[in-house]
Design an enzyme around this catalytic site. Structure first.
Site, PDB file in Angstrom:
ATOM      1  N   GLU A 155      40.509  23.197  44.421  1.00  0.00           N
ATOM      2  CA  GLU A 155      39.961  23.249  43.072  1.00  0.00           C
ATOM      3  C   GLU A 155      40.863  24.037  42.129  1.00  0.00           C
ATOM      4  OE1 GLU A 155      35.234  22.913  43.783  1.00  0.00           O
ATOM      5  OE2 GLU A 155      36.154  24.814  44.253  1.00  0.00           O
ATOM      6  N   CYS A 205      43.486  28.595  36.506  1.00  0.00           N
ATOM      7  CA  CYS A 205      43.382  29.312  37.780  1.00  0.00           C
ATOM      8  C   CYS A 205      43.768  28.338  38.894  1.00  0.00           C
ATOM      9  CB  CYS A 205      41.952  29.817  37.934  1.00  0.00           C
ATOM     10  SG  CYS A 205      41.680  30.703  39.463  1.00  0.00           S
ATOM     11  N   CYS A 230      41.743  30.128  53.484  1.00  0.00           N
ATOM     12  CA  CYS A 230      42.540  31.358  53.522  1.00  0.00           C
ATOM     13  C   CYS A 230      42.299  32.023  54.864  1.00  0.00           C
ATOM     14  CB  CYS A 230      42.134  32.301  52.389  1.00  0.00           C
ATOM     15  SG  CYS A 230      43.128  33.812  52.355  1.00  0.00           S
ATOM     16  N   CYS A 280      38.558  37.871  53.846  1.00  0.00           N
ATOM     17  CA  CYS A 280      37.808  38.921  53.152  1.00  0.00           C
ATOM     18  C   CYS A 280      36.332  38.531  53.202  1.00  0.00           C
ATOM     19  CB  CYS A 280      38.291  39.077  51.717  1.00  0.00           C
ATOM     20  SG  CYS A 280      40.038  39.489  51.640  1.00  0.00           S
ATOM     21  N   CYS A 283      34.263  36.810  50.240  1.00  0.00           N
ATOM     22  CA  CYS A 283      34.931  35.689  49.566  1.00  0.00           C
ATOM     23  C   CYS A 283      34.564  34.379  50.245  1.00  0.00           C
ATOM     24  CB  CYS A 283      36.444  35.921  49.610  1.00  0.00           C
ATOM     25  SG  CYS A 283      37.398  34.499  49.045  1.00  0.00           S
ATOM     26  N   GLY A 343      42.993  30.699  48.413  1.00  0.00           N
ATOM     27  CA  GLY A 343      44.175  31.028  49.188  1.00  0.00           C
ATOM     28  C   GLY A 343      44.865  32.312  48.778  1.00  0.00           C
ATOM     29  N   GLU A 344      45.735  32.783  49.653  1.00  0.00           N
ATOM     30  CA  GLU A 344      46.527  33.984  49.399  1.00  0.00           C
ATOM     31  C   GLU A 344      47.943  33.523  49.050  1.00  0.00           C
ATOM     32  OE1 GLU A 344      46.470  37.374  49.042  1.00  0.00           O
ATOM     33  OE2 GLU A 344      48.633  37.083  48.861  1.00  0.00           O
ATOM     34  N   SER A 382      47.987  36.932  42.215  1.00  0.00           N
ATOM     35  CA  SER A 382      46.983  37.868  42.720  1.00  0.00           C
ATOM     36  C   SER A 382      47.084  37.922  44.233  1.00  0.00           C
ATOM     37  CB  SER A 382      45.588  37.384  42.305  1.00  0.00           C
ATOM     38  OG  SER A 382      44.585  38.183  42.915  1.00  0.00           O
ATOM     39  N   LEU A 391      42.092  45.289  45.087  1.00  0.00           N
ATOM     40  CA  LEU A 391      41.888  46.589  45.738  1.00  0.00           C
ATOM     41  C   LEU A 391      40.508  46.650  46.406  1.00  0.00           C
ATOM     42  CD1 LEU A 391      43.922  48.829  45.899  1.00  0.00           C
ATOM     43  CD2 LEU A 391      42.934  49.843  43.851  1.00  0.00           C
ATOM     44  N   HIS A 392      39.471  46.570  45.627  1.00  0.00           N
ATOM     45  CA  HIS A 392      38.092  46.434  46.101  1.00  0.00           C
ATOM     46  C   HIS A 392      37.498  47.637  46.823  1.00  0.00           C
ATOM     47  CE1 HIS A 392      38.597  42.435  44.743  1.00  0.00           C
ATOM     48  NE2 HIS A 392      39.154  41.948  45.826  1.00  0.00           N
ATOM     49  N   ASN A 425      30.319  37.343  42.698  1.00  0.00           N
ATOM     50  CA  ASN A 425      29.706  36.018  42.519  1.00  0.00           C
ATOM     51  C   ASN A 425      29.097  35.567  43.835  1.00  0.00           C
ATOM     52  OD1 ASN A 425      30.296  35.339  39.755  1.00  0.00           O
ATOM     53  ND2 ASN A 425      32.439  35.349  40.377  1.00  0.00           N
ATOM     54  N   CYS A 471      35.047  33.212  40.179  1.00  0.00           N
ATOM     55  CA  CYS A 471      35.879  33.793  41.241  1.00  0.00           C
ATOM     56  C   CYS A 471      35.159  33.814  42.565  1.00  0.00           C
ATOM     57  CB  CYS A 471      36.144  35.270  40.963  1.00  0.00           C
ATOM     58  SG  CYS A 471      37.182  35.546  39.609  1.00  0.00           S
TER      59      CYS A 471
HETATM   60  N1  SAH Z   1      43.899  35.699  47.660  1.00  0.00           N
HETATM   61  C1  SAH Z   1      44.163  36.318  46.423  1.00  0.00           C
HETATM   62  C2  SAH Z   1      43.810  35.477  45.214  1.00  0.00           C
HETATM   63  C3  SAH Z   1      42.543  34.664  45.212  1.00  0.00           C
HETATM   64  S1  SAH Z   1      41.010  35.394  44.954  1.00  0.00           S
HETATM   65  C4  SAH Z   1      43.486  37.660  46.343  1.00  0.00           C
HETATM   66  O1  SAH Z   1      42.652  37.967  47.189  1.00  0.00           O
HETATM   67  O2  SAH Z   1      43.836  38.419  45.457  1.00  0.00           O
HETATM   68  C5  SAH Z   1      40.975  36.008  43.263  1.00  0.00           C
HETATM   69  C6  SAH Z   1      40.083  37.253  43.126  1.00  0.00           C
HETATM   70  O3  SAH Z   1      38.687  36.931  43.304  1.00  0.00           O
HETATM   71  C7  SAH Z   1      40.423  38.311  44.170  1.00  0.00           C
HETATM   72  O4  SAH Z   1      40.441  39.600  43.585  1.00  0.00           O
HETATM   73  C8  SAH Z   1      39.253  38.188  45.109  1.00  0.00           C
HETATM   74  O5  SAH Z   1      39.070  39.329  45.884  1.00  0.00           O
HETATM   75  C9  SAH Z   1      38.111  37.899  44.170  1.00  0.00           C
HETATM   76  N2  SAH Z   1      36.911  37.357  44.830  1.00  0.00           N
HETATM   77  C10 SAH Z   1      36.826  36.700  46.002  1.00  0.00           C
HETATM   78  N3  SAH Z   1      35.542  36.390  46.270  1.00  0.00           N
HETATM   79  C11 SAH Z   1      34.797  36.851  45.239  1.00  0.00           C
HETATM   80  C12 SAH Z   1      33.397  36.795  44.929  1.00  0.00           C
HETATM   81  N4  SAH Z   1      32.533  36.188  45.723  1.00  0.00           N
HETATM   82  N5  SAH Z   1      33.006  37.357  43.769  1.00  0.00           N
HETATM   83  C13 SAH Z   1      33.894  37.928  42.932  1.00  0.00           C
HETATM   84  N6  SAH Z   1      35.207  38.004  43.173  1.00  0.00           N
HETATM   85  C14 SAH Z   1      35.665  37.469  44.318  1.00  0.00           C
HETATM   86 FE1  SF4 Z   2      40.696  37.477  50.654  1.00  0.00          FE
HETATM   87 FE2  SF4 Z   2      41.858  36.301  48.524  1.00  0.00          FE
HETATM   88 FE3  SF4 Z   2      41.844  35.091  50.918  1.00  0.00          FE
HETATM   89 FE4  SF4 Z   2      39.574  35.304  49.558  1.00  0.00          FE
HETATM   90  S1  SF4 Z   2      41.353  34.143  48.939  1.00  0.00           S
HETATM   91  S2  SF4 Z   2      39.884  35.694  51.769  1.00  0.00           S
HETATM   92  S3  SF4 Z   2      39.838  37.290  48.565  1.00  0.00           S
HETATM   93  S4  SF4 Z   2      42.860  37.022  50.423  1.00  0.00           S
END
Ligand code: SAH
Ligand code: SF4
Length: 368
Positions: free
Chosen positions: A91, A104, A111, A115, A118, A171-172, A203, A226-227, A302, A345
């Site tokens: 997407e 975006c 991925c 995390c 996510c 994805g990362e 990112s 960071l989170h 989200n 996101c």
């Molecule tokens: N993999 C990369 C980029 C994709 S995610 C990364 O992790 O940075 C883009 C952003 O959305 C990241 O900061 C991610 O941690 C955040 N994200 C992932 N799941 C989310 C959710 N359910 N609600 C809000 N932000 C989220």
């Molecule tokens: Fe973590 Fe980013 Fe991969 Fe989601 S897309 S699992 S936030 S690294």
């Protein structure tokens, strides 16, 4: 077999032109036709000699991922679902704002970094996207956005509606390094998408060695997910932290800024109710990032089915923001856009056939 010209940046396209006995300036013309004008049919590239057009159609194709659907949310956010074969979908989301339009973009099918909060991470990993599949997202969006909006006039074919790109879809990006940087080359190329280095953001959840490579190869704007303000919590939320803990990640951020001294790092921080959103967490965060030029972007969580997390209440997010701001940190709270079409996101699900079988093994590092 035909090569897909969407896989090439300016350098490799010039190499291809040399291979078929053409001069380097043909590569520039081709880039413009393909990316600026969105043309995929060689026979319509009027400026090219007929012989060359024929030669191209025998040896090459321009093949973006197939478009499956195109939805527009009530707030104008637009989402495209693209097929990348094998039952997998990715997407891409366009977020229009008054003075800019941000696309975006996804970098992988699923991925592997898992995390816990996510939705992409929960679906497991299938494969890296090719250059054509990454840049193909801009290609489609550019084309679709140049078409006449309902009741409006068509924008010119060269007007750039996409002013910013964020690699924040599925994805990362740094786990698919070569393909992502080749696609970044095209985003920055004046004959293709012509974006400035600061308007393209990668990112990352913190792949330290790849961060150093990005700094050397293509130092675009950097956002770091960071989170959590300490390793104990970050180990649980962002499992890659167990390999590259905060001390190493923040040192890499500082090195990154040496390559781009007037820049700053954007730290992304998802707001999870009762998990990482207390005033004590905010104070810890202020100390942690004290010597790094940075901004904060707080992302209200989200939700997605069975996530096990809740979004922090609005007043908790405001209090957290105020604490960071009082310490002199520029802090924004990300507006949740497009959530009626699941385009916010972490809600980008696409369609992932998990090859790691993570979903059947149970989730590592879950915080329950
Ligand atoms: N993999 C990369 C980029 C994709 S995610 C990364 O992790 O940075 C883009 C952003 O959305 C990241 O900061 C991610 O941690 C955040 N994200 C992932 N799941 C989310 C959710 N359910 N609600 C809000 N932000 C989220
Ligand atoms: Fe973590 Fe980013 Fe991969 Fe989601 S897309 S699992 S936030 S690294």
């Amino acid at each position: 077999m035909s090569v897909n010209l969407l896989d090439f940046n300016a350098t490799t396209l010039a190499g291809f032109c040399a291979d078929i006995g053409e001069k380097p300036f043909r590569a520039k013309q081709l880039l413009r036709w393909i990316h600026r004008f969105g043309e995929s049919d060689f026979s319509l590239m009027s400026e090219l000699a007929k012989g060359l057009r024929e030669k191209l159609s025998e040896t090459a194709v321009i093949e973006p991922p197939r478009l499956i659907s195109d939805h527009t949310a009530a707030d104008g956010t637009r989402k495209w679902l693209l097929s990348v074969g094998g039952g997998n979908g990715i997407e891409t989301v366009f977020i229009p704002e008054i003075s800019r339009g941000t696309l975006c973009v996804s970098s992988q099918v699923g991925c592997a970094l898992a995390c816990d909060f996510c939705s992409t991470g929960r679906q497991g990993f299938n494969r890296n996207l090719t250059v054509a599949e990454i840049i193909g997202q801009l290609w489609w969006a550019n084309k679709a956005l140049a078409e006449a909006p309902e009741g409006g006039s068509a924008s010119s074919r060269t007007e750039r509606v996409i002013t910013n790109v964020v690699m924040m879809g599925m994805g990362e990006p740094l786990a698919n390094f070569e393909n992502v940087v080749t696609a970044l080359d095209l985003m920055l190329d004046d004959n293709a998408y012509g974006l400035s280095r600061r308007r393209v953001t990668v990112s990352t959840s913190g792949l330290v060695p790849a961060l150093d490579r990005l700094r050397e190869r293509c130092p675009v704007a950097l956002a770091v997910s960071l989170h959590a303000p300490n390793d104990a919590l970050r180990d649980r939320l962002v499992p890659i932290n167990r390999k590259y803990p905060l001390r190493e990640l923040l040192a890499a951020c500082k090195r990154y800024l040496q390559a781009a001294p007037r820049d700053f790092i954007t730290f992304e921080y998802v707001m999870l109710d009762g998990i990482n959103d207390s005033p004590a967490h905010a104070r810890e965060l202020i100390q942690l990032t004290a010597d790094i030029p940075c901004k904060f972007n707080l992302i209200p969580f989200n939700p997605f089915p069975n996530s096990g997390y809740e979004r922090s209440p609005r007043d908790v997010i405001s209090r957290f923001r105020d604490l960071l701001m009082a310490a002199g940190l520029v802090t924004t709270v990300r507006k949740t856009r497009g959530d009626d079409i699941d385009a916010a996101c972490g809600q980008l699900a696409g369609k992932v056939l998990d090859r790691t079988r993570r979903s059947s093994r149970g989730l590592p590092g879950s915080v329950k």
